[in-house]
Motif scaffolding. Structure first.
Motif, mmCIF file in Angstrom:
data_model
loop_
_atom_site.group_PDB
_atom_site.id
_atom_site.type_symbol
_atom_site.label_atom_id
_atom_site.label_comp_id
_atom_site.label_asym_id
_atom_site.label_seq_id
_atom_site.Cartn_x
_atom_site.Cartn_y
_atom_site.Cartn_z
ATOM 1 N N GLY A 1 0.788 -1.229 0.000
ATOM 2 C CA GLY A 1 0.000 0.000 0.000
ATOM 3 C C GLY A 1 0.816 1.274 0.000
ATOM 4 N N ILE A 2 2.107 1.188 0.332
ATOM 5 C CA ILE A 2 2.980 2.369 0.236
ATOM 6 C C ILE A 2 3.230 2.725 -1.226
ATOM 7 N N SER A 3 3.147 1.742 -2.102
ATOM 8 C CA SER A 3 3.458 1.959 -3.522
ATOM 9 C C SER A 3 2.601 3.071 -4.089
ATOM 10 N N GLY A 4 3.245 3.957 -4.836
ATOM 11 C CA GLY A 4 2.506 5.049 -5.451
ATOM 12 C C GLY A 4 3.392 6.226 -5.771
ATOM 13 N N SER A 5 2.740 7.325 -6.138
ATOM 14 C CA SER A 5 3.427 8.555 -6.548
ATOM 15 C C SER A 5 3.405 9.537 -5.394
ATOM 16 N N TRP A 6 4.584 10.041 -5.028
ATOM 17 C CA TRP A 6 4.725 10.949 -3.892
ATOM 18 C C TRP A 6 5.511 12.172 -4.318
ATOM 19 N N THR B 1 -2.421 1.797 8.349
ATOM 20 C CA THR B 1 -1.373 2.161 9.301
ATOM 21 C C THR B 1 -0.631 0.945 9.830
ATOM 22 N N ASN B 2 -1.364 -0.134 10.104
ATOM 23 C CA ASN B 2 -0.738 -1.319 10.680
ATOM 24 C C ASN B 2 -0.155 -2.257 9.632
ATOM 25 N N GLY B 3 -0.224 -1.872 8.359
ATOM 26 C CA GLY B 3 0.374 -2.685 7.317
ATOM 27 C C GLY B 3 -0.488 -3.808 6.791
ATOM 28 N N ASN B 4 -1.719 -3.902 7.255
ATOM 29 C CA ASN B 4 -2.600 -4.962 6.768
ATOM 30 C C ASN B 4 -3.246 -4.527 5.459
ATOM 31 N N ASN B 5 -2.683 -4.982 4.340
ATOM 32 C CA ASN B 5 -3.189 -4.586 3.034
ATOM 33 C C ASN B 5 -4.596 -5.117 2.810
ATOM 34 N N GLY B 6 -5.455 -4.248 2.301
ATOM 35 C CA GLY B 6 -6.785 -4.689 1.927
ATOM 36 C C GLY B 6 -6.784 -5.300 0.537
ATOM 37 N N ALA B 7 -7.912 -5.847 0.144
ATOM 38 C CA ALA B 7 -8.032 -6.414 -1.200
ATOM 39 C C ALA B 7 -7.951 -5.302 -2.226
ATOM 40 N N SER B 8 -7.379 -5.621 -3.402
ATOM 41 C CA SER B 8 -7.191 -4.596 -4.428
ATOM 42 C C SER B 8 -7.485 -5.160 -5.792
ATOM 43 N N ALA B 9 -7.952 -4.267 -6.673
ATOM 44 C CA ALA B 9 -8.085 -4.653 -8.075
ATOM 45 C C ALA B 9 -6.710 -4.977 -8.628
ATOM 46 N N GLY B 10 -6.663 -5.876 -9.611
ATOM 47 C CA GLY B 10 -5.400 -6.324 -10.155
ATOM 48 C C GLY B 10 -4.558 -5.220 -10.739
ATOM 49 N N HIS B 11 -5.190 -4.170 -11.275
ATOM 50 C CA HIS B 11 -4.418 -3.094 -11.880
ATOM 51 C C HIS B 11 -3.438 -2.475 -10.892
ATOM 52 N N TYR B 12 -3.876 -2.254 -9.636
ATOM 53 C CA TYR B 12 -2.987 -1.614 -8.661
ATOM 54 C C TYR B 12 -1.769 -2.485 -8.386
ATOM 55 N N LEU B 13 -1.961 -3.793 -8.391
ATOM 56 C CA LEU B 13 -0.860 -4.690 -8.104
ATOM 57 C C LEU B 13 0.103 -4.822 -9.276
ATOM 58 N N LEU B 14 -0.198 -4.180 -10.408
ATOM 59 C CA LEU B 14 0.777 -4.067 -11.493
ATOM 60 C C LEU B 14 1.762 -2.930 -11.239
ATOM 61 N N SER B 15 1.471 -2.096 -10.254
ATOM 62 C CA SER B 15 2.394 -1.028 -9.892
ATOM 63 C C SER B 15 3.711 -1.642 -9.423
ATOM 64 N N GLY B 16 4.822 -1.059 -9.894
ATOM 65 C CA GLY B 16 6.112 -1.593 -9.489
ATOM 66 C C GLY B 16 7.232 -1.141 -10.401
#
Length: 947
Positions: free
Chosen positions: A682-687, A804-819
């Motif tokens: 969930g930290i992955s993204g644009s900052w 906050t606690n690092g427990n990732n929620g479920a996500s659409a597959g597109h987000y998990l292509l981030s990397g």
């Protein structure tokens, strides 16, 4: 383990060629020299930021005698970036309860062996210093300083400057007439020189005229004799302090600092009878302070035991500097011992001379000695930061960082001149006041203690009893507080008497300095906490040499009342001694825990000082009052310096507030550091930093990459050179993340060419501390490629799964292509970081590459980066993606930049680990180039990824 052994080989081949895990960085910290070239004394570089502000030509009063001996000149050394990153990681881990290195303190020699300058660099520097006619007295155990001595003429020649006497507000002192210069071979290794310029430290206390008290229980409170038209001023006895701040309530009252030592920095000895009389009056067990004179320093001699009212020395009415220093030592020993009656007090004293600084000698002794004589260090001296310059600020910051690694908690008084830290609090206000802090407080490894003032005048009977109870207890409980600010003296003239605080000019904001009220700036803010410091309700003190001996005669005794933040600091040191006893030893840097506790208001650890608690009905920050640390002018309350108002949460007058010691003790070991667990996708993204134009960082985290709780973070930082027009620059931030804070190496890759296998070089150029205090905001504290500072990061697209606690929620597959993606077969040292955000249906990416046809081995000026921005469709193919190039910006600044579309691309995902990018540039610095990248994801696909 080396990262090369822990990451699949394809990662090593491309953008992360030289990446190392945190453990790998530490393993390499034992290697590396900064002195690469032969020493040529004819080729010199200036050590910028080393000259103090007071050493101006108009203040010079003649050259220093050539034969005057300078006994202790310190050449300050840099660590390699790898060693600095490893040392920073150690300091972080020592305060992380989840780390195996939690509270695993080192001694000074161990710090030197693991993190100090290399033997090669020390030998090269020492040989050169000797060749210049100087004597190498010692290498500091932590290998961060080389101490030399010599004739002033030889010292000046060695550093290519001249030394003169200067006059100023602090008297006559020695200073360099130009920036010192060292051979260019030492440009990376040497950061400064301390000892060419005299640093003037002054104590920050205040004392009253003698007062009289009675030993009879139930007698009127001793301070009642000072009642007047404005009401009574009450003296704070140790029993009052304990009642007000919760030291007499379990669990704080269950301990008294037994087995703990507190080191007090001083320039004069104390008169032993003063301490024993103080303890007798308050019914404390007698405990004499141990006096330590550091080897090689100047012994101040015997203390004064009386004063003269007839013109003799010392004078009762006009005490000199020696009496002022003795009073400071006396005050500190008495108050530290009163707050921690079971602690061992060690007064470390060294006198000043024209060429020696006693305060520095004492501080260095405590921190450099193995094992340290104490795990708590209290300093009640001050010197204004702007007067001293960057070199002294960084020298002290390095010393205090070493102290933190040894488990030493450092407490420093914030100052007594309000926001105008360069003003002498013993003299009337001037017309040219400016914002400044105490340079000793600038370090984030110091807990800076400010001052409060009890807001009790409206109804004192609500807070104070009319007569004394046991041990002179008259306080009923906690008393609401404002900022300490007493702008008018007893004679009606304006004066300085206010809590110091503000923002450092030089020291970056630590990652832990976050929370409600903390300014959104990039620099260290002070103070951290505060305790009562006003003369309105000052501290009971005994000192015979100022007619307050506390000897009992006919049932009465004379005493003094002291005030100022120099009283607050040792009182807080005593509180820390109780914590150290309760929690089994030294605590090191207190600040990460203090700010962590402040993030949990339900723990009630702090009494927040606010406009409401100050009792000021309508707070005007331009007028000095209990709601601010503003200062008066020479002729009235107006015309001074506007300081900082008290606010909800943190403020630059009282910090986090005063402490409730019972709650502080109860919760010290319980609260986890605030922030967001970094080991999550969930930290992955644009900052990006709102103040940095057209630049940012794309991050991706592969959770549990190294095992449960330990992930891999990769960040691509796209930015610019130092000045507008220097062109594009990019860096990679990469390494192992666990917990809520990570200190990661930063790398620069050079020498490549657009979409080719031309060889590249990846080298470490610094380190960055990453911390997120929620899922959309964080800080990046960096020291990179000659730049240093703190960026406030904001997520540019909406949060998808971060928790906050690092427990990732479920996500659409597109987000998990981030990397991180790269053409590993055809590219060297280049690739893309992608952020696919299904919540906003947006693709954002950055392509880190080089100019087409760039020469092999070229420097960073051939780096290029492009951003990709498009609407995210529902399928696996994204067409007509604009490619943007930004120009004109400057590193981490608001310098305007121009962003222009220079081409287009299409992106097709074949799987969660394979994709194709076709591109064509029709403009910009790579205009006319086109091709196809067969992309591979450089880490395994995240769990749950699908097309």
């Amino acid at each position: 383990m080396n990262m090369n052994e822990r990451i699949p080989a394809r990662i090593v081949c491309v953008l992360v060629l030289a990446a190392l895990a945190a453990a790998g960085v530490q393993a390499r910290a034992a290697d590396g020299d900064l002195v690469k070239a032969a020493v040529d004394g004819t080729k010199r570089v200036a050590l910028a930021g080393t000259r103090p502000a007071w050493a101006r030509a108009e203040h010079a009063r003649g050259e220093v005698d050539a034969d005057l001996r300078l006994d202790r000149v310190s050449v300050l050394l840099n660590r390699t970036p790898e060693r600095q990153a490893a040392f920073d990681a150690l300091l972080r881990d020592q305060q992380d309860p989840q780390s195996p290195r939690f509270h695993q303190w080192l001694d000074a020699a161990q710090i030197g062996e693991r993190y100090g300058a290399s033997a090669h660099d020390l030998d090269a520097l020492s040989d050169w210093l000797r060749s210049e006619g100087l004597r190498v007295e010692a290498v500091a155990p932590a290998r961060t300083r080389v101490i030399v001595s010599g004739r002033s003429a030889d010292v000046a020649r060695a550093f290519d400057t001249s030394l003169a006497w200067f006059d100023g507000d602090q008297g006559r002192r020695i200073g360099a007439k130009s920036e010192p210069r060292v051979p260019a071979a030492f440009a990376s290794a040497v950061r400064g020189v301390v000892g060419l310029d005299t640093v003037a430290f002054r104590p920050s206390h205040r004392m009253s005229a003698p007062r009289s008290g009675s030993i009879a229980k139930g007698a009127p409170a001793p301070a009642s004799t000072s009642c007047g038209a404005d009401g009574c001023d009450y003296v704070v006895f140790p029993a009052d302090f304990a009642r007000i701040y919760g030291l007499d309530t379990p669990p704080a009252s269950n301990v008294g600092g037994s087995g703990v030592s507190i080191a007090i920095v001083g320039r004069e000895r104390v008169y032993p009878a003063d301490i024993s009389n103080f303890q007798s009056i308050i019914h404390a067990a007698p405990r004499a302070a141990q006096v330590i004179v550091p080897p090689g320093s100047i012994d101040p001699g015997d203390p004064a035991s009386t004063c003269s009212t007839t013109g003799g020395t010392p004078s009762c009415t006009d005490p000199g500097d020696e009496i002022g220093d003795q009073f400071e030592a006396t005050l500190d020993v008495e108050l530290a011992g009163a707050s921690a009656p079971g602690a061992d007090i060690k007064l470390v004293v060294a006198a000043d001379s024209d060429t020696r600084n006693g305060v520095q000698d004492a501080i260095e002794y405590v921190i450099d000695t193995s094992p340290p004589p104490a795990k708590i260090l209290s300093i009640s001296f001050l010197s204004c930061e702007p007067d001293n310059g960057a070199s002294i600020a960084h020298y002290l910051d390095g010393l205090f960082a070493q102290a933190a690694a040894e488990g030493i908690s450092v407490l420093v008084a914030s100052g007594d001149s309000g926001a105008a830290g360069c003003e002498d609090h013993t003299k009337p206000p001037t017309a040219g006041q400016s914002l400044a802090i105490n340079v000793l407080c600038a370090s984030g490894y110091v807990t800076c203690v400010g001052g409060t003032e009890f807001a009790d005048r409206a109804d004192p009977s609500q807070y104070w009893n009319a007569d004394d109870g046991h041990n002179y207890l008259s306080a009923r409980g906690y008393i609401p507080e404002g900022a300490w600010n007493e702008p008018v003296g007893d004679d009606g003239s304006t004066t300085h008497g206010a809590t110091g605080g503000g923002t450092s000019l030089y020291i970056p904001k630590p990652a832990w300095q976050v929370g409600a009220g903390v300014p959104a700036n990039a620099l260290r803010n002070t103070p951290d906490v505060a305790l009562t410091a006003s003369s309105h309700d000052g501290y009971f003190t005994c000192m015979a040499a100022q007619r307050g001996p506390c000897t009992v005669s006919a049932g009465r005794f004379s005493f003094l009342v002291s005030s100022g933040t120099s009283a607050s600091a040792p009182a807080m040191a005593g509180v820390v001694a109780r914590i150290a006893e309760n929690y089994s030893g030294g605590q090191g840097n207190l600040n990460p825990r203090l700010y962590a506790l402040a993030a949990h208001p339900s723990y009630a650890v702090f009494h927040d000082v606010t406009p409401g608690s100050s009792g000021v009905a309508s707070c005007d920050v331009a007028v000095p009052s209990l709601c601010n640390n503003s200062t008066p002018g020479p002729d009235g309350l107006a015309g001074g310096l506007q300081g900082y108002a008290v606010t909800d949460g943190y403020d630059r007058a009282t910090g986090l507030g005063s402490i409730a010691a019972d709650h502080l003790m109860a919760n010290w070991g319980g609260a986890q550091p605030p922030g967001v667990v970094l080991n999550q996708h969930g930290i992955s993204g644009s900052w990006a930093a709102p103040t940095a134009q057209s630049q940012g960082i794309l991050m991706t985290v592969h959770p549990d990459f190294y095992g449960p709780g330990s992930g891999l973070l990769f960040g691509g930082w796209f930015t610019y050179g130092a000045e507008a027009g220097d062109g594009a620059r990019w860096y990679t931030i990469q390494g192992e993340v666990a917990g809520t804070t990570a200190i990661l190496p930063v790398y620069r890759t050079t020498g490549g060419s657009l979409h080719t296998l031309q060889a590249t070089t990846t080298a470490p150029v610094g380190a960055a501390t990453l911390n997120f205090y929620d899922c959309t905001h964080g800080t990046l504290d960096y020291s990179v490629d000659g730049f240093s500072g703190v960026m406030s990061l904001t997520r540019q697209l909406s949060n998808v799964t971060c928790a906050t606690n690092g427990n990732n929620g479920a996500s659409a597959g597109h987000y998990l292509l981030s990397g991180v993606w790269a053409d590993v077969a055809k590219d060297s040292g280049q690739g893309l970081v992608l952020d696919l955000n299904p919540a906003q249906h947006v693709l954002f990416g950055a392509w880190y590459t080089f100019a087409a046809g760039a020469a092999a081995g070229a420097d960073a000026t051939t780096q290029r980066w492009y951003t990709l921005q498009a609407t995210l469709p529902s399928g696996t193919q994204i067409n007509a993606i604009p490619l943007y190039e930004s120009t004109g910006g400057a590193f981490a600044s608001a310098t305007p930049a121009t962003t222009t579309a220079v081409g287009s691309a299409s992106l097709t995902f074949h799987s969660c680990t394979s994709a194709t990018l076709t591109y064509a540039f029709d403009a910009g610095t790579n205009g006319g180039q086109h091709g196809t990248l067969e992309l591979s994801r450089l880490t395994p696909a995240p769990a749950g990824c699908h097309l």
